[in-house]
Design a protein around this motif. Structure first.
Motif, PDB file in Angstrom:
ATOM      1  N   LEU A 139       0.852  -1.187   0.000  1.00 30.47           N
ATOM      2  CA  LEU A 139       0.000   0.000   0.000  1.00 30.47           C
ATOM      3  C   LEU A 139       0.890   1.240   0.000  1.00 30.47           C
ATOM      4  N   ARG A 140       0.450   2.303  -0.701  1.00 27.22           N
ATOM      5  CA  ARG A 140       1.239   3.523  -0.791  1.00 27.22           C
ATOM      6  C   ARG A 140       0.315   4.730  -0.699  1.00 27.22           C
ATOM      7  N   VAL A 141       0.740   5.720   0.077  1.00 29.00           N
ATOM      8  CA  VAL A 141       0.045   7.005   0.161  1.00 29.00           C
ATOM      9  C   VAL A 141       0.995   8.072  -0.353  1.00 29.00           C
ATOM     10  N   SER A 142       0.510   8.908  -1.265  1.00 24.95           N
ATOM     11  CA  SER A 142       1.306  10.010  -1.811  1.00 24.95           C
ATOM     12  C   SER A 142       0.549  11.305  -1.577  1.00 24.95           C
ATOM     13  N   ARG A 143       1.309  12.386  -1.462  1.00 22.68           N
ATOM     14  CA  ARG A 143       0.668  13.688  -1.276  1.00 22.68           C
ATOM     15  C   ARG A 143       1.395  14.725  -2.112  1.00 22.68           C
ATOM     16  N   THR A 144       0.618  15.560  -2.807  1.00 16.13           N
ATOM     17  CA  THR A 144       1.126  16.721  -3.511  1.00 16.13           C
ATOM     18  C   THR A 144       0.210  17.880  -3.154  1.00 16.13           C
ATOM     19  N   GLY A 145       0.710  18.836  -2.392  1.00 13.58           N
ATOM     20  CA  GLY A 145      -0.135  19.950  -1.946  1.00 13.58           C
ATOM     21  C   GLY A 145      -1.280  19.436  -1.095  1.00 13.58           C
ATOM     22  N   ARG A 146      -2.500  19.774  -1.488  1.00 10.57           N
ATOM     23  CA  ARG A 146      -3.692  19.325  -0.760  1.00 10.57           C
ATOM     24  C   ARG A 146      -4.187  17.960  -1.220  1.00 10.57           C
ATOM     25  N   ALA A 147      -3.673  17.456  -2.323  1.00 11.29           N
ATOM     26  CA  ALA A 147      -4.178  16.206  -2.904  1.00 11.29           C
ATOM     27  C   ALA A 147      -3.423  14.988  -2.364  1.00 11.29           C
ATOM     28  N   PHE A 148      -4.181  13.963  -2.000  1.00 12.93           N
ATOM     29  CA  PHE A 148      -3.640  12.684  -1.564  1.00 12.93           C
ATOM     30  C   PHE A 148      -4.015  11.624  -2.596  1.00 12.93           C
ATOM     31  N   ALA A 149      -3.158  10.636  -2.771  1.00 15.56           N
ATOM     32  CA  ALA A 149      -3.449   9.523  -3.673  1.00 15.56           C
ATOM     33  C   ALA A 149      -3.100   8.221  -2.981  1.00 15.56           C
ATOM     34  N   PHE A 150      -3.940   7.215  -3.161  1.00 20.15           N
ATOM     35  CA  PHE A 150      -3.686   5.869  -2.661  1.00 20.15           C
ATOM     36  C   PHE A 150      -3.392   4.964  -3.853  1.00 20.15           C
ATOM     37  N   HIS A 151      -2.386   4.128  -3.718  1.00 17.63           N
ATOM     38  CA  HIS A 151      -2.042   3.105  -4.698  1.00 17.63           C
ATOM     39  C   HIS A 151      -1.860   1.793  -3.963  1.00 17.63           C
ATOM     40  N   ALA A 152      -2.045   0.690  -4.646  1.00 15.42           N
ATOM     41  CA  ALA A 152      -1.810  -0.644  -4.085  1.00 15.42           C
ATOM     42  C   ALA A 152      -1.114  -1.496  -5.136  1.00 15.42           C
ATOM     43  N   SER A 153      -0.420  -2.518  -4.659  1.00 15.18           N
ATOM     44  CA  SER A 153       0.320  -3.396  -5.560  1.00 15.18           C
ATOM     45  C   SER A 153       0.244  -4.833  -5.062  1.00 15.18           C
ATOM     46  N   ARG A 154       0.088  -5.751  -5.986  1.00 21.77           N
ATOM     47  CA  ARG A 154       0.096  -7.166  -5.636  1.00 21.77           C
ATOM     48  C   ARG A 154       1.520  -7.709  -5.489  1.00 21.77           C
ATOM     49  N   ASP A 155       2.489  -7.028  -6.150  1.00 24.91           N
ATOM     50  CA  ASP A 155       3.861  -7.547  -6.152  1.00 24.91           C
ATOM     51  C   ASP A 155       4.920  -6.535  -5.722  1.00 24.91           C
ATOM     52  N   GLY A 156       4.532  -5.313  -5.389  1.00 26.64           N
ATOM     53  CA  GLY A 156       5.489  -4.289  -5.001  1.00 26.64           C
ATOM     54  C   GLY A 156       6.181  -3.621  -6.173  1.00 26.64           C
ATOM     55  N   LYS A 157       5.818  -3.996  -7.403  1.00 24.06           N
ATOM     56  CA  LYS A 157       6.451  -3.440  -8.603  1.00 24.06           C
ATOM     57  C   LYS A 157       5.455  -2.676  -9.470  1.00 24.06           C
ATOM     58  N   LYS A 158       4.329  -3.289  -9.765  1.00 18.18           N
ATOM     59  CA  LYS A 158       3.294  -2.648 -10.578  1.00 18.18           C
ATOM     60  C   LYS A 158       2.234  -2.081  -9.637  1.00 18.18           C
ATOM     61  N   TRP A 159       2.088  -0.755  -9.653  1.00 22.14           N
ATOM     62  CA  TRP A 159       1.162  -0.076  -8.743  1.00 22.14           C
ATOM     63  C   TRP A 159      -0.150   0.239  -9.454  1.00 22.14           C
ATOM     64  N   ILE A 160      -1.243   0.045  -8.740  1.00 19.51           N
ATOM     65  CA  ILE A 160      -2.591   0.290  -9.249  1.00 19.51           C
ATOM     66  C   ILE A 160      -3.152   1.513  -8.531  1.00 19.51           C
ATOM     67  N   PHE A 161      -3.596   2.508  -9.299  1.00 18.79           N
ATOM     68  CA  PHE A 161      -4.219   3.696  -8.713  1.00 18.79           C
ATOM     69  C   PHE A 161      -5.531   3.296  -8.049  1.00 18.79           C
ATOM     70  N   ILE A 162      -5.718   3.717  -6.814  1.00 21.50           N
ATOM     71  CA  ILE A 162      -6.932   3.378  -6.056  1.00 21.50           C
ATOM     72  C   ILE A 162      -7.840   4.588  -5.876  1.00 21.50           C
ATOM     73  N   ARG A 163      -7.256   5.709  -5.454  1.00 19.27           N
ATOM     74  CA  ARG A 163      -8.110   6.830  -5.092  1.00 19.27           C
ATOM     75  C   ARG A 163      -7.326   8.136  -5.042  1.00 19.27           C
TER      76      ARG A 163
END
Length: 80
Positions: A28-52
């Motif tokens: 699982l990964r959380v990213s932030r740029t300014g006020r925007a947050f993004a969640f990503h998830a990965s089944r293998d730690g290499k290919k990330w899927i945008f969640i939200r």
């Protein structure tokens, strides 16, 4: 079956189920740029899927944001 689910609380909480997890782990990964947050998830730690993508409010509210990870098992024997 284990599922990647995100919850965002802005006064009220909302949840969004993403995909089921095959196997016993997920990244699982959380990213932030300014006020925007993004969640990503990965089944293998290499290919990330945008969640939200979301914001929490004005800049003052965003500075006090709390982000974390949690596992739960509302039905069944639990997770290991």
């Amino acid at each position: 079956m284990p599922t990647v689910c995100t919850v965002v609380t802005r006064g009220h909480s909302d949840d969004a189920n993403s995909f089921t997890v095959d196997g016993s782990s997920v990244w699982l990964r959380v990213s932030r740029t300014g006020r925007a947050f993004a969640f990503h998830a990965s089944r293998d730690g290499k290919k990330w899927i945008f969640i939200r993508l979301f914001t929490l409010g004005d800049e003052k509210e965003t500075d006090a944001a709390l982000v974390g990870f949690m596992a739960q098992s509302p039905m069944g024997r639990g997770v290991s």
